[in-house]
Write an enzyme that holds these catalytic residues in place. Structure first.
Site, PDB file in Angstrom:
ATOM      1  N   ASP A  12      44.299  44.654  35.392  1.00 32.33           N
ATOM      2  CA  ASP A  12      42.889  44.760  34.975  1.00 32.33           C
ATOM      3  C   ASP A  12      42.106  43.483  35.254  1.00 32.33           C
ATOM      4  O   ASP A  12      41.190  43.130  34.512  1.00 32.33           O
ATOM      5  CB  ASP A  12      42.778  45.108  33.471  1.00 32.33           C
ATOM      6  CG  ASP A  12      43.598  46.315  33.114  1.00 32.33           C
ATOM      7  OD1 ASP A  12      43.548  47.286  33.874  1.00 32.33           O
ATOM      8  OD2 ASP A  12      44.294  46.291  32.085  1.00 32.33           O
ATOM      9  N   GLU A  13      42.462  42.802  36.313  1.00 34.76           N
ATOM     10  CA  GLU A  13      41.780  41.550  36.654  1.00 34.76           C
ATOM     11  C   GLU A  13      40.459  41.807  37.379  1.00 34.76           C
ATOM     12  O   GLU A  13      39.676  40.878  37.578  1.00 34.76           O
ATOM     13  CB  GLU A  13      42.668  40.678  37.555  1.00 34.76           C
ATOM     14  CG  GLU A  13      43.966  40.199  36.924  1.00 34.76           C
ATOM     15  CD  GLU A  13      45.129  41.117  37.246  1.00 34.76           C
ATOM     16  OE1 GLU A  13      44.893  42.244  37.747  1.00 34.76           O
ATOM     17  OE2 GLU A  13      46.279  40.718  36.994  1.00 34.76           O
ATOM     18  N   LYS A  15      40.625  43.890  40.349  1.00 37.59           N
ATOM     19  CA  LYS A  15      41.059  44.039  41.752  1.00 37.59           C
ATOM     20  C   LYS A  15      40.267  45.120  42.469  1.00 37.59           C
ATOM     21  O   LYS A  15      39.981  44.997  43.654  1.00 37.59           O
ATOM     22  CB  LYS A  15      42.558  44.386  41.826  1.00 37.59           C
ATOM     23  CG  LYS A  15      43.467  43.300  41.317  1.00 37.59           C
ATOM     24  CD  LYS A  15      44.904  43.726  41.334  1.00 37.59           C
ATOM     25  CE  LYS A  15      45.172  44.875  40.390  1.00 37.59           C
ATOM     26  NZ  LYS A  15      44.991  44.563  38.958  1.00 37.59           N
ATOM     27  N   ASN A  37      49.148  55.578  36.965  1.00 36.97           N
ATOM     28  CA  ASN A  37      49.255  55.062  35.594  1.00 36.97           C
ATOM     29  C   ASN A  37      48.242  53.963  35.295  1.00 36.97           C
ATOM     30  O   ASN A  37      47.988  53.650  34.145  1.00 36.97           O
ATOM     31  CB  ASN A  37      50.666  54.532  35.310  1.00 36.97           C
ATOM     32  CG  ASN A  37      51.151  53.554  36.355  1.00 36.97           C
ATOM     33  OD1 ASN A  37      50.774  53.657  37.509  1.00 36.97           O
ATOM     34  ND2 ASN A  37      51.988  52.624  35.974  1.00 36.97           N
ATOM     35  N   HIS A  40      41.560  51.467  38.689  1.00 35.58           N
ATOM     36  CA  HIS A  40      40.612  50.451  39.122  1.00 35.58           C
ATOM     37  C   HIS A  40      39.222  50.975  38.828  1.00 35.58           C
ATOM     38  O   HIS A  40      38.926  52.120  39.117  1.00 35.58           O
ATOM     39  CB  HIS A  40      40.672  50.265  40.639  1.00 35.58           C
ATOM     40  CG  HIS A  40      41.921  49.628  41.105  1.00 35.58           C
ATOM     41  ND1 HIS A  40      42.438  48.517  40.522  1.00 35.58           N
ATOM     42  CD2 HIS A  40      42.738  49.947  42.116  1.00 35.58           C
ATOM     43  CE1 HIS A  40      43.540  48.171  41.166  1.00 35.58           C
ATOM     44  NE2 HIS A  40      43.751  49.029  42.132  1.00 35.58           N
ATOM     45  N   THR A 302      42.571  54.153  32.310  1.00 31.30           N
ATOM     46  CA  THR A 302      43.293  55.423  32.307  1.00 31.30           C
ATOM     47  C   THR A 302      43.317  56.028  30.909  1.00 31.30           C
ATOM     48  O   THR A 302      43.104  57.227  30.733  1.00 31.30           O
ATOM     49  CB  THR A 302      44.741  55.202  32.803  1.00 31.30           C
ATOM     50  OG1 THR A 302      44.683  54.594  34.086  1.00 31.30           O
ATOM     51  CG2 THR A 302      45.498  56.523  32.922  1.00 31.30           C
ATOM     52  N   PRO A 306      42.073  50.229  23.544  1.00 29.55           N
ATOM     53  CA  PRO A 306      41.553  48.859  23.506  1.00 29.55           C
ATOM     54  C   PRO A 306      42.591  47.900  24.080  1.00 29.55           C
ATOM     55  O   PRO A 306      43.781  48.017  23.775  1.00 29.55           O
ATOM     56  CB  PRO A 306      41.334  48.579  22.015  1.00 29.55           C
ATOM     57  CG  PRO A 306      41.898  49.717  21.266  1.00 29.55           C
ATOM     58  CD  PRO A 306      42.234  50.821  22.212  1.00 29.55           C
ATOM     59  N   LEU A 334      33.559  36.033  35.019  1.00 34.24           N
ATOM     60  CA  LEU A 334      33.132  34.723  34.525  1.00 34.24           C
ATOM     61  C   LEU A 334      31.868  34.859  33.659  1.00 34.24           C
ATOM     62  O   LEU A 334      31.689  34.133  32.678  1.00 34.24           O
ATOM     63  CB  LEU A 334      32.866  33.826  35.734  1.00 34.24           C
ATOM     64  CG  LEU A 334      32.853  32.343  35.495  1.00 34.24           C
ATOM     65  CD1 LEU A 334      34.160  31.862  34.907  1.00 34.24           C
ATOM     66  CD2 LEU A 334      32.583  31.601  36.795  1.00 34.24           C
ATOM     67  N   GLY A 416      29.733  39.434  37.729  1.00 34.64           N
ATOM     68  CA  GLY A 416      29.158  40.696  37.257  1.00 34.64           C
ATOM     69  C   GLY A 416      29.941  41.839  37.869  1.00 34.64           C
ATOM     70  O   GLY A 416      30.670  41.642  38.848  1.00 34.64           O
TER      71      GLY A 416
END
Ligand code: GDP
Length: 425
Positions: A12-13, A15, A37, A40, A302, A306, A334, A416
């Site tokens: 969950d960066e 990508k 599973n 994005h 998915t 939380p 950021l 953003g």
């Protein structure tokens, strides 16, 4: 030229967004591991999409999207996702599915659910998509490659029968659930083989030809380095390698072709599921960051669950970048930190009273406590800024602090969720 886009953290960066941006300059985008599973999130001129099975190049007409042999293919989800995307105005994307990819079978999903139920409080927090039972079967050599569906009916039925002996024993005796029949699995395969006919291809040959023609190829990773089964926080990991190096295997290309490894790093931490998370925060502090995080809060793409929240972890991220072999870092979300007076950062760990700078094995990791330093905040909205020099000085200070700590140049800053919210340095 092959470029990989992978995660340095727990997934969950962001990508998906970075891949979507790079897809515009690529000929081919490939998923090489994982299944439906994880998801994005992509926001572009067609709207907001959560992709689980499809490569992120589907919004771009010139891109050929490949589901590589290393993926866990959920056919129903793939077809549903293609429909969802095209129903919302995206032209039919070019999609090729490896003839060697293996298929997530109905009993994989069933077993994932049964096992999580059986484990109760000790469960892995699986998304119950069948991924662990799927990869177990692949390596136990009882999985189904997509190409097998096009063999003779007798052969298929014989294999189903063989596999079900074991599956039904577990269903009956361990999980106390109704048994499966050969007919129901066979019927599903017949339905799938018709649906998949237009997509199945020899992607290995296709990619080797594309390399000869000097095409631009993007490998799209799912989850992050800390969820890798070898280098992550085992056993709270995923079941296929999340590392760029595995891109070679999961797509079928020579390792030396991967020239760039863009590693996506989040400006704070988040994780889903159980497992070690040294810089985790709780209570109101976590709630606020979760609410403000990502695009509309940090909730699973998915499951809607939380996410667990934490401050930026220099130790884990330096390790994650090293495991990926990062050549450049894309630092995301950021903008989210703009509300803080001071930004806490985990700069080292305390292990049994000793300061350590390396990411230890999981046994030691359990005993680690974060050592926190605080950096000055910038207290303003930085979305819309397009040049690095125009960012407030404290933002640049934060970026450069992270860069120094992880030892990899930050080449991209994402400020953003939208495609245009990106700064190249
Ligand atoms: P992925 O699996 O690595 O692609 O990550 P996810 O899509 O699950 O999570 C990233 C979330 O952050 C999504 O909701 C994105 O829209 C959002 N996002 C990505 N980059 C940025 C960014 O720079 N700023 C903000 N505010 N959100 C971002």
């Amino acid at each position: 030229m092959v470029k990989a886009i992978v995660g340095a953290n727990w997934g969950d960066e962001g990508k998906g967004k970075i891949t979507d941006v790079f897809a515009a300059q690529s000929d081919i985008v490939i998923r090489f591991q994982g299944g439906s599973n994880a998801g994005h999130t992509i926001i572009n001129n067609y709207g907001k999409f959560a992709l689980h099975q499809l490569p992120s190049g589907v919004f771009n007409q010139r891109v050929t999207n490949i589901i590589g042999n290393g993926v866990a293919l959920n056919i129903d989800n793939l077809l549903k996702e293609i429909k969802e995307v095209t129903d919302r105005g995206v032209p039919q994307p070019k999609i090729l599915v490896s003839d060697r990819v293996q298929v997530v079978m109905p009993y994989h999903i069933l077993f994932d659910q049964c096992e999580e139920e059986r484990l109760g409080k000790k469960s892995f927090g699986s998304t119950k998509s069948g991924i662990a039972p799927f990869y177990s079967d692949k390596f136990a050599k009882v999985g189904f490659e997509l190409c097998e569906f096009y063999g003779s009916d007798d052969e298929i039925k014989e294999k189903i029968e063989r596999v079900l002996v074991q599956k039904n024993a577990l269903l009956r005796d361990l999980y106390h659930k109704p048994e499966l029949t050969v007919e129901e699995i066979f019927e599903k395969i017949c339905e799938w083989r018709e649906q998949m006919r237009p997509y199945m291809a020899d992607t290995f040959t296709f990619l080797h030809q594309a390399l000869k023609e000097k095409k631009t190829i993007l490998l799209e990773g799912q989850l992050g380095a800390l969820k890798d089964p070898d280098f992550g926080i085992y056993p709270m990991v995923t079941s296929s390698s999340t590392l760029a190096g595995y891109g070679s295997v999961g797509a079928g290309i020579p390792p030396y072709e991967i020239k760039e490894i863009v590693t996506v790093v989040k400006a704070y931490s988040s994780a889903v599921g159980a497992g070690e998370f040294v810089s985790e925060i709780f209570g109101d502090e976590a709630d606020e960051l979760r609410r403000r995080g990502g695009d509309g809060g940090e909730y699973g793409a998915t499951t809607g669950r939380p996410r667990r929240m934490g401050w930026f972890d220099c130790v884990a991220t330096r390790y994650g970048c090293a495991a990926q072999g990062a050549t450049t870092v894309a630092l995301t979300v950021l903008d989210v930190l703009g509300y803080l007076d001071e930004i806490p950062v985990c700069v080292a760990y305390d292990l049994d009273g000793k300061r350590i700078d390396h990411f230890p094995n999981t046994n030691e990791l359990k005993r680690c406590k974060p050592i926190i330093e605080k950096l000055p905040g910038w207290k303003c909205d930085i979305r819309g800024i397009r040049r690095y020099e125009d960012l407030p000085v404290n933002v640049r200070r934060y970026v450069e602090f992270i860069e120094q700590a992880i030892g990899v140049p930050v080449g991209i800053v994402s400020n953003g969720p939208a495609r245009e919210d990106i700064i190249y340095r």
